[in-house]
Motif scaffolding. Sequence first.
Motif, PDB file in Angstrom:
ATOM      1  N   ARG A  89     -22.160  -1.752  38.720  1.00  0.00           N
ATOM      2  CA  ARG A  89     -23.578  -1.375  39.518  1.00  0.00           C
ATOM      3  C   ARG A  89     -23.486  -1.791  40.903  1.00  0.00           C
ATOM      4  O   ARG A  89     -22.972  -2.718  41.307  1.00  0.00           O
ATOM      5  CB  ARG A  89     -24.521  -2.300  38.569  1.00  0.00           C
ATOM      6  CG  ARG A  89     -24.500  -2.199  37.224  1.00  0.00           C
ATOM      7  CD  ARG A  89     -25.377  -3.005  36.703  1.00  0.00           C
ATOM      8  NE  ARG A  89     -24.808  -4.403  36.674  1.00  0.00           N
ATOM      9  CZ  ARG A  89     -25.641  -5.656  36.138  1.00  0.00           C
ATOM     10  NH1 ARG A  89     -26.576  -5.511  35.768  1.00  0.00           N
ATOM     11  NH2 ARG A  89     -24.524  -6.562  36.338  1.00  0.00           N
ATOM     12  N   ASP A 133     -31.733  -2.214  27.643  1.00  0.00           N
ATOM     13  CA  ASP A 133     -30.816  -1.405  28.581  1.00  0.00           C
ATOM     14  C   ASP A 133     -29.529  -1.940  28.157  1.00  0.00           C
ATOM     15  O   ASP A 133     -28.467  -1.309  28.297  1.00  0.00           O
ATOM     16  CB  ASP A 133     -31.361  -1.845  29.857  1.00  0.00           C
ATOM     17  CG  ASP A 133     -31.401  -3.122  30.156  1.00  0.00           C
ATOM     18  OD1 ASP A 133     -31.335  -4.037  29.305  1.00  0.00           O
ATOM     19  OD2 ASP A 133     -31.045  -3.659  31.626  1.00  0.00           O
ATOM     20  N   GLU A 134     -29.276  -3.345  27.638  1.00  0.00           N
ATOM     21  CA  GLU A 134     -27.974  -3.543  27.218  1.00  0.00           C
ATOM     22  C   GLU A 134     -27.564  -3.009  26.184  1.00  0.00           C
ATOM     23  O   GLU A 134     -26.244  -2.591  25.928  1.00  0.00           O
ATOM     24  CB  GLU A 134     -27.667  -5.214  27.297  1.00  0.00           C
ATOM     25  CG  GLU A 134     -27.852  -5.833  28.808  1.00  0.00           C
ATOM     26  CD  GLU A 134     -27.620  -7.294  28.810  1.00  0.00           C
ATOM     27  OE1 GLU A 134     -26.501  -7.421  28.303  1.00  0.00           O
ATOM     28  OE2 GLU A 134     -28.265  -8.120  29.164  1.00  0.00           O
ATOM     29  N   ARG A 140     -20.890  -7.843  34.342  1.00  0.00           N
ATOM     30  CA  ARG A 140     -22.038  -8.008  34.555  1.00  0.00           C
ATOM     31  C   ARG A 140     -22.345  -9.108  35.758  1.00  0.00           C
ATOM     32  O   ARG A 140     -23.235  -9.076  36.379  1.00  0.00           O
ATOM     33  CB  ARG A 140     -22.829  -8.800  33.393  1.00  0.00           C
ATOM     34  CG  ARG A 140     -23.091  -7.624  32.156  1.00  0.00           C
ATOM     35  CD  ARG A 140     -23.740  -8.461  30.876  1.00  0.00           C
ATOM     36  NE  ARG A 140     -25.277  -8.813  31.582  1.00  0.00           N
ATOM     37  CZ  ARG A 140     -25.790  -9.804  30.950  1.00  0.00           C
ATOM     38  NH1 ARG A 140     -25.229 -10.724  30.115  1.00  0.00           N
ATOM     39  NH2 ARG A 140     -26.997 -10.114  31.436  1.00  0.00           N
ATOM     40  N   GLU A 160     -26.357   0.518  26.813  1.00  0.00           N
ATOM     41  CA  GLU A 160     -25.030   0.414  27.529  1.00  0.00           C
ATOM     42  C   GLU A 160     -24.126   0.151  26.643  1.00  0.00           C
ATOM     43  O   GLU A 160     -22.839   0.947  26.572  1.00  0.00           O
ATOM     44  CB  GLU A 160     -25.226  -0.452  28.756  1.00  0.00           C
ATOM     45  CG  GLU A 160     -25.810  -0.427  29.851  1.00  0.00           C
ATOM     46  CD  GLU A 160     -25.858  -1.402  30.802  1.00  0.00           C
ATOM     47  OE1 GLU A 160     -25.392  -2.404  30.738  1.00  0.00           O
ATOM     48  OE2 GLU A 160     -26.753  -1.162  32.096  1.00  0.00           O
ATOM     49  N   LYS A 207     -23.999   3.751  41.197  1.00  0.00           N
ATOM     50  CA  LYS A 207     -22.900   3.219  40.456  1.00  0.00           C
ATOM     51  C   LYS A 207     -21.438   3.440  41.198  1.00  0.00           C
ATOM     52  O   LYS A 207     -21.300   4.665  41.728  1.00  0.00           O
ATOM     53  CB  LYS A 207     -22.910   3.529  39.085  1.00  0.00           C
ATOM     54  CG  LYS A 207     -23.873   3.122  38.115  1.00  0.00           C
ATOM     55  CD  LYS A 207     -23.715   3.374  36.560  1.00  0.00           C
ATOM     56  CE  LYS A 207     -24.842   2.628  36.031  1.00  0.00           C
ATOM     57  NZ  LYS A 207     -24.552   2.979  34.275  1.00  0.00           N
ATOM     58  N   GLU A 253     -23.342   3.598  24.736  1.00  0.00           N
ATOM     59  CA  GLU A 253     -22.740   4.511  25.857  1.00  0.00           C
ATOM     60  C   GLU A 253     -21.180   4.130  25.764  1.00  0.00           C
ATOM     61  O   GLU A 253     -20.441   5.022  26.095  1.00  0.00           O
ATOM     62  CB  GLU A 253     -23.444   4.363  27.091  1.00  0.00           C
ATOM     63  CG  GLU A 253     -24.687   4.953  27.327  1.00  0.00           C
ATOM     64  CD  GLU A 253     -25.114   4.516  28.568  1.00  0.00           C
ATOM     65  OE1 GLU A 253     -24.535   4.069  29.538  1.00  0.00           O
ATOM     66  OE2 GLU A 253     -26.461   4.989  29.029  1.00  0.00           O
ATOM     67  N   GLU A 254     -20.841   2.832  25.400  1.00  0.00           N
ATOM     68  CA  GLU A 254     -19.364   2.528  25.650  1.00  0.00           C
ATOM     69  C   GLU A 254     -18.736   2.805  24.066  1.00  0.00           C
ATOM     70  O   GLU A 254     -17.551   2.185  23.922  1.00  0.00           O
ATOM     71  CB  GLU A 254     -19.229   1.255  26.006  1.00  0.00           C
ATOM     72  CG  GLU A 254     -19.705   1.111  27.492  1.00  0.00           C
ATOM     73  CD  GLU A 254     -19.833  -0.462  27.879  1.00  0.00           C
ATOM     74  OE1 GLU A 254     -19.201  -1.309  27.257  1.00  0.00           O
ATOM     75  OE2 GLU A 254     -20.224  -0.807  28.937  1.00  0.00           O
ATOM     76  N   ARG A 260     -19.046  -5.887  24.278  1.00  0.00           N
ATOM     77  CA  ARG A 260     -18.631  -4.821  25.396  1.00  0.00           C
ATOM     78  C   ARG A 260     -17.345  -5.814  25.878  1.00  0.00           C
ATOM     79  O   ARG A 260     -16.637  -4.588  26.518  1.00  0.00           O
ATOM     80  CB  ARG A 260     -19.864  -4.739  26.381  1.00  0.00           C
ATOM     81  CG  ARG A 260     -21.018  -4.207  25.880  1.00  0.00           C
ATOM     82  CD  ARG A 260     -22.018  -3.836  26.835  1.00  0.00           C
ATOM     83  NE  ARG A 260     -21.599  -3.254  28.048  1.00  0.00           N
ATOM     84  CZ  ARG A 260     -22.236  -3.102  29.252  1.00  0.00           C
ATOM     85  NH1 ARG A 260     -23.543  -3.892  29.369  1.00  0.00           N
ATOM     86  NH2 ARG A 260     -21.757  -2.274  30.178  1.00  0.00           N
TER      87      ARG A 260
END
Length: 938
Positions: free
Chosen positions: A852, A666-667, A539, A670, A839, A673-674, A640
Amino acid sequence: MATNVKEWKLGDPMINENDYWQDPDYVAEDPEKEKLVLKLATMITDRYVKKLTGKINNRDPEYWMLDMILTKEQVKFLINFKKTRVPYSIPELAQMNNMSEEETTKMVERLRWIGIIEQNRAKTSDKHLQYELPIFVPGSAEFMMMQEKLTDEFPQLATFFNLMTQLPLAGITQMVPPGGAGIGMHVIPVEKAIELENQSVPVEHLSRWIDMYDKFGISECSCRKQQAMRGEGSGEIRGEYCIGMGDMAEYMDDRGIGHYVSKEEVYEILKRAERHGYVHQITNIDGEGKIVAICNCAPGVCNALRTSQLYNTPNLSASAYRAHVEKDKCVACGKCVEVCPVGAAKLGQKLCKKDGSEVKYPKTQLPDNKKWGPDKWNYNYRDDAKINCYETGTAPCKTACPVHLSIQGYIKMAAEGRYEDALKLIKQDNPFPMICGAVCNRRCEDACTRGTIDEPLAIDEIKKFIASLDLKKDERYIPLCEKHDGGFWSDDYKVAVIGGGPAGLSAAFFLRENGYPVTVFEKERRPGGMLMNGIPSYRLEKDIIEAEIEVIRQMGVEIKCGVEVGKDLTIEQLRSEGYKAFFVAIGMQGGRLAGVPGEDAAGVQTGVDFLRTINQDHSVKLYGGTVVVGGGNVAIDVARTAVRAGASKVTMLCLESEKEMPAAKDEVEEALEEGIEVKNGWGPKEVVTENGHVKSVIFKRCTSVFDSEHRFAPVYDENDTIEIPCENLLLSIGQSVQWGDLLKGTKVELNRNGTAKADPLTRQTAEPDIFVGGDVFTGAKFAIDAIAGGREGFVSINRFVHKGNRLDLARDRREFIELDKDDIQVESFDNAKRQIPGKKAGIAKDTFEDLRLTLTEEQVKAEASRCLGCGATTVDENRCIGCGLCTTKCEFDAIHLSRDIPKASTMYRSEDKLKAVGPYAAKRAGKILINKITGGKK
């Protein structure tokens, strides 16, 4: 001798000279001297009623100050001047006083040193020295204030000077025509603001006055000194700001209250004054052919500005000019508002209301046709001048940002390709734009007006792009660092910042920018605090943190790492080394346990400790299933990071429902998604162990998190449980401050949650020289909140280390109001969709690298065009004094001066001021009468 002088009382500027001397039964020790002093006081005073009626008495400040300072013989000598402002040579004075020239010279030298007489040179061919008896203001009250040994002996001079600037004007300021008609001081505009004004006249240009003289001197500002002595300083630091012209330069040098400077230095002093928001004023008692000085006035302490604002008659010293805004060009950056000395410029909105009408803003009432008395005065003038926006509000993005960035401003610059200018604008409020571009929680975007139409502007991404360009340069942008009267503060003003996180480094940035010697003490091996040790590299990459901190080093801030205050050295030791103030911002480095059975098992640690370990060494691995407890952004970071550290499966559980989770949406997306599984509505009940190691965690159902007043008060169903097997348990349910022995021996008090108690505005603790900011004051928040706290720490410390300054008076509280987004009309806008950054190649969960990208330049310009530009500055012309400082801060050519009141540039001799005041007062009286007869209808 009169000695029992009361101090002026804050909040009671309704001047009554009888309030300033405690003994109502005073009887002079020497009646003859009393009679002489009363005669002299009547000669010098500028209070015309007292002067004409001869009603000066022994309770008047004119009497008691002269009585304190002067001997009877000196008073007799001064009386022989007969009138004020009439020059005499030594031979003439010797003859008038029946003294030898040697005796006369000795007397004159002493009176000149005191400052009760003024020295200049005759206009004859020999240019001999001559002396005159000036009025008190501008005149001897100031001259006496400038003499350090005199004010040390007679500190009452500060009260006297304050009174002599206000008493003569109480009740008559409303009769003074625009421009002041020779009353003391007169605002003269920043020359750059009027250099293209073809209607300007020579007396309105600083260069005209400077070119008239061949000698220049610089001395300490007597107004700043006076206010500091009275404990009424408002952050404007004492120093050399007043430029003596011609004979005055020689007078200052001879008396030891100043020194000569060159013409080039004069221009540099003026430019520096403009950089720091000081108003140029010239003496206005000698007509168009002469001035004594050019002052660079701080609005919170300047007697001339304060008096006009107190009596609510800004025309008293205003220039011929008034500021006007071109709304189409204005971007509500707010820099003109910050520098406006009288609060004439405030932020409002550019967009019309739903019915198509424009918002109407109030104008200051002027005394042109109204009776004017104490009920019209403005006792809160210093604080009112620091109000940033109207109650109807301004741009939501600026309002929502904790540091109130000039968001519209840097977006406009980005649209025009002015990227370096945009960076400079950002860094006026935020020293870490790239860091914030990566990790900010984007409250500006949540508030963005564009979000009511489609999607909010990608504000943070634009800022990130601007900052990224600077990181790539060989020569980075380093802000100018200087104290306001030039150079840097000596080691007598050393400041210690304890904690090298965003709050501490921000305080160091702003302190150094203002010339202070600053040392940051950081216990870790590298600075950055939780930016470096708490936020994962995917990040916020560590080289970005190091790059933005490097700018602070290049500014001259010393950063000492591996030094823990309270362990390696103490605050008392630092005091003995000369540090005058401390800004403590050590963050919340500790985690919190859940308080459930079994949590002391191996394999259990706090999320904060886990993040610190991984951030310092990416080779550290986790094995097996991992459970993360918590629902905030830090918990998301922990989960994460656990994925990247090798955990086979990561499950995250929190008390809150999906909608209540404090983590950014959004976090959370993410994390999903992981492959991280998120279970909402569960709290830990017990840690199951095997051979001393965590085996699983039992959770109980949380039926509600908050009570009816939204206070944290979780309620559980103890019978509804689940058990999740794991090899690692990471608790991210809160953070704690690890004070160690840092505060040992101090009076700093702590709250129940371990944060420091401090004044909510000033951040000062119970230990006066210790200020706090960041998480140790607010509790765990975001980097942008810490930056805001660092700035407030600087403001307070700047005042604190200089004796006589109050921490709250005339302080810009940076309070903004959001415009009503439900009552606006958006007539046209760019239909472009919100731009999404690309990305890098790679799989996010397999790397600690931030994949990013920033927006491309084309994307930035497309995104910037989506801004609705909802805010704008508006100027109250009735309040404006025409100084032009606003024009020096505007980077968009949106605010200009126009010569609205040409008569204000007419300069009168002090003796002739009634020629201007009389006709205006008669005309005004007629208007008041008509107003009364018609009921205000005409």
